[in-house]
Design a protein around this motif. Structure first.
Motif, mmCIF file in Angstrom:
data_model
loop_
_atom_site.group_PDB
_atom_site.id
_atom_site.type_symbol
_atom_site.label_atom_id
_atom_site.label_comp_id
_atom_site.label_asym_id
_atom_site.label_seq_id
_atom_site.Cartn_x
_atom_site.Cartn_y
_atom_site.Cartn_z
ATOM 1 N N VAL B 69 0.759 -1.150 0.208
ATOM 2 C CA VAL B 69 0.039 0.075 -0.222
ATOM 3 C C VAL B 69 0.799 0.931 -0.084
ATOM 4 O O VAL B 69 1.129 2.670 -0.846
ATOM 5 N N LEU B 70 1.640 0.836 1.124
ATOM 6 C CA LEU B 70 2.550 2.634 0.954
ATOM 7 C C LEU B 70 3.296 2.195 -0.643
ATOM 8 O O LEU B 70 3.927 3.933 -0.575
ATOM 9 N N GLY B 73 1.321 4.112 -2.853
ATOM 10 C CA GLY B 73 0.981 5.498 -2.510
ATOM 11 C C GLY B 73 2.325 6.474 -2.999
ATOM 12 O O GLY B 73 2.684 7.090 -3.360
ATOM 13 N N PRO B 80 5.219 9.678 2.666
ATOM 14 C CA PRO B 80 4.243 9.603 3.091
ATOM 15 C C PRO B 80 5.460 10.069 5.068
ATOM 16 O O PRO B 80 6.270 10.256 4.980
ATOM 17 N N ALA B 84 3.833 5.581 9.594
ATOM 18 C CA ALA B 84 3.529 4.565 8.213
ATOM 19 C C ALA B 84 5.448 3.808 7.852
ATOM 20 O O ALA B 84 4.832 3.200 7.324
ATOM 21 N N ILE B 154 -3.308 5.842 -4.589
ATOM 22 C CA ILE B 154 -3.636 4.157 -4.004
ATOM 23 C C ILE B 154 -4.342 3.053 -4.819
ATOM 24 O O ILE B 154 -5.306 2.522 -3.907
#
Lengths: 287, 304
Positions: B69-70, B73, B80, B84, B154
């Motif tokens: 997920v990161l 992003g 971030p 995170a 995302i």
């Protein structure tokens, strides 16, 4: 249902996935003269198959990519009645940052925030609130912002009075009780930034010709968009609504200069000796 | 006897229900346990882990973030906050050590759904199988990363069924449950092990972290294998078994090293000959002959 069938199938695919070789399989040299005598020199059926598979997968992947990207693009439009939590980056940047974990929802003591359901409007799983349902109570410690792990709610917001969740706008000017000449004043009274975000501007009531109208006047620079005014508007449908900043505000051209401001800053007339032409007045009126 | 009984029946007859389902029950307990860490708060007011599998905070100190997920992003050009990043680094480190696909069979809630579909397939004798290539998921992983970069969002979180289930049950976002239903239908009627074994880009991502997995299953008692095929029947990634189980001929070790292996341990459970066991990566021990160690847990088939 015997699994044997699929087990055998494994030997046929092993050429494209080297890590998963099968029982006793020998790597045979592709291309042997006796089996493919009519094929041109250098033709390798295994390589051909692998290239075909790769092309097919790439095409499929491209279609999947386009579909997901399209869906994502679509979900960037945020309906005007749905507001983001305090500190939210602008909608485009927000969608790149929000992982939809719901930690802000958990941190909100007033159950203002919720994660969007399909059909709610905002992108699925992202946090939002509807001012008319539950407005933001503007906690001093801003727990939702602190809880955000990615900075989709920017941690640079430390003073809740600087939040910009939206801007209140008196869109129902014809229904607002104050505008009708009554003294409702509720939106003005509940405003957490009273006398800065909303002031009451007195004008003459031309209907009765002897009373005043106290107009709730929103100052966009001070309004945080918390929605307390919209929530507490006594009408069936709120006359004052919090709208996204972009919808609720205008912007003058960057090259515009307000003469009176410039004059004040300079402390004198910027263009001296202006020629003052005689004013032309309507006929019959006194000069 | 013309038709073969369901896989695992023999193990159950010889070793009892408990031993024939031990790792299955352990995994269900783990999957449920991880979920309850999150659900105890909203359901019972006992707050242990807040958030969901995309990102969470446990006991208000331990941040965990899904690295995939990161990564999306980052590709969407957002840098971030540190919490995170720390969360993602912890998750990455743990799974790189234990084995990325441990996530698939011990944590992921979708595993329960696809296991159920696979079980129903076997029970109902559903044979339909639209052959999807296993590497499709790698291409799909590429797709979602590309989609994130192109759309600046995302992207996969819009449809990710894994975090979707958690969001559905913990936050009432029912869309996640709809994707689960779609996966169940896919696995039951369209393609065998369709989602987890062929399509899931999250599994593909964790497969990358599975290359040097520490926790592995070994076919230590492979001399006892009598080719009953039960392990192949239950294995969600059955191509991983052969290199180890039949490794004697090729000189390969007994440990299942293929990075597709999710370390679910179903092969350990269903083998009547107790060929498999959980161990660590470098444990190359093999039982010398059929009468060795594990065979003593029940009457061996050869002896019967």
């Amino acid at each position: 249902m015997h699994p044997g069938g699929s087990f055998v199938a494994c030997t046929t695919s092993s050429s494209t996935s080297p890590g998963t070789g099968c029982v006793g399989e020998k790597k045979t040299k592709p291309m042997s003269a006796d089996s493919h005598t009519t094929m041109p020199k250098g033709f390798d059926p295994k390589r051909r198959k692998a290239l075909q598979d790769m092309a097919r997968h790439a095409a499929g992947a491209a279609v999947a990519c386009a579909a997901i990207a399209g869906l994502a693009q679509q979900s960037k439009s945020l309906p005007a009645v749905t507001l983001r939590p305090p500190g939210a980056l602008d909608e485009t940047a927000f969608q790149a940052a929000c992982v939809r974990c719901g930690l802000c929802v958990r941190a909100c003591p007033y159950k203002t925030l919720k994660l969007a359901e399909l059909g709610d409007g905002p992108a699925i799983g992202t946090p939002y609130f509807v001012a008319r349902d539950v407005p933001c109570e503007m906690c001093d410690d801003i727990p939702c912002v602190k809880a955000c792990p990615t900075g989709a709610l920017t941690h640079s917001l430390v003073d809740i009075d600087k939040a910009k969740m939206g801007v209140a706008s008196l869109v129902g000017r014809e229904t607002c009780l104050n505008m009708l000449g009554l003294r409702c004043d509720v939106c003005y009274r509940v405003c957490p930034v009273i006398d800065k975000a909303i002031t009451l501007e007195r004008t003459h009531n031309t209907r009765t010709n002897k009373h005043a109208i106290f107009e709730p006047f929103v100052h966009a620079d001070a309004c945080t968009g918390c929605g307390k005014c919209e929530k507490s508007c006594v009408l069936e449908v709120a006359a004052i609504k919090v709208l996204p900043v972009a919808l609720a505000t205008g912007e003058i051209g960057a090259h515009y200069r307000l003469g009176w401001e410039e004059k004040r800053k300079a402390g004198k007339e910027l263009v001296p000796d202006l020629i003052d032409l005689p004013d032309r007045m309507p006929e019959g009126s006194k000069q | 006897m013309t038709t073969k009984p369901l896989p695992g029946r023999e193990a159950r007859a010889q070793h009892g229900f408990f031993k024939a389902h031990f790792w299955l029950m352990a995994r269900r307990a783990a999957q449920l346990g991880f979920f309850l860490l999150f659900a105890a708060g909203p359901w019972f007011g006992v707050w242990i882990a807040k958030g969901n599998l995309a990102s969470s905070l446990t006991f208000d100190v331990l941040p965990l973030t899904d690295p995939l997920v990161l990564l999306q992003g980052l590709l969407a050009r957002h840098v971030p906050e540190t919490s995170a990043i720390i969360g993602a680094v912890i998750v990455l480190a743990v799974y790189m050590l234990l084995g990325g696909r441990v996530y698939c069979s011990w944590v992921c809630p979708i595993n329960i759904v696809t296991d159920l579909a696979a079980w129903a397939r076997r029970r109902l004798g559903i044979e339909t199988d639209w052959k999807i290539k296993p590497e499709t998921r790698v291409y799909l992983l590429g797709s979602i990363l590309m989609a994130s970069a192109l759309s600046g969002t995302i992207a996969f979180e819009l449809i990710n069924p894994i975090t979707g289930v958690y969001r559905g049950l913990l936050f009432g976002v029912s869309w996640g449950m709809a994707t689960v239903l779609a996966i169940f239908v896919l696995d039951l009627f369209v393609a065998k092990h369709g989602w987890c074994g062929h399509l899931c880009p999250v599994g593909a991502f964790y497969g990358v972290l599975n290359k040097k997995a520490l926790i592995r299953v070994s076919a230590r008692g492979r001399v006892r294998c009598d080719d009953c095929m039960d392990c192949y029947a239950v294995c969600p990634e059955m191509h991983v078994i052969s290199p180890a189980l039949k490794g004697e001929r090729t000189g390969a070790g007994p440990v299942i090293l293929a990075s597709d292996c999710t370390a679910c341990g179903r092969c350990v459970d269903v083998c009547p000959e107790r060929v498999f066991n959980f161990t660590y990566r470098l444990d190359d021990r093999v039982d010398a002959d059929a009468s060795d160690k594990a065979a003593s847990t029940g009457p061996g088939k050869l002896a019967a």
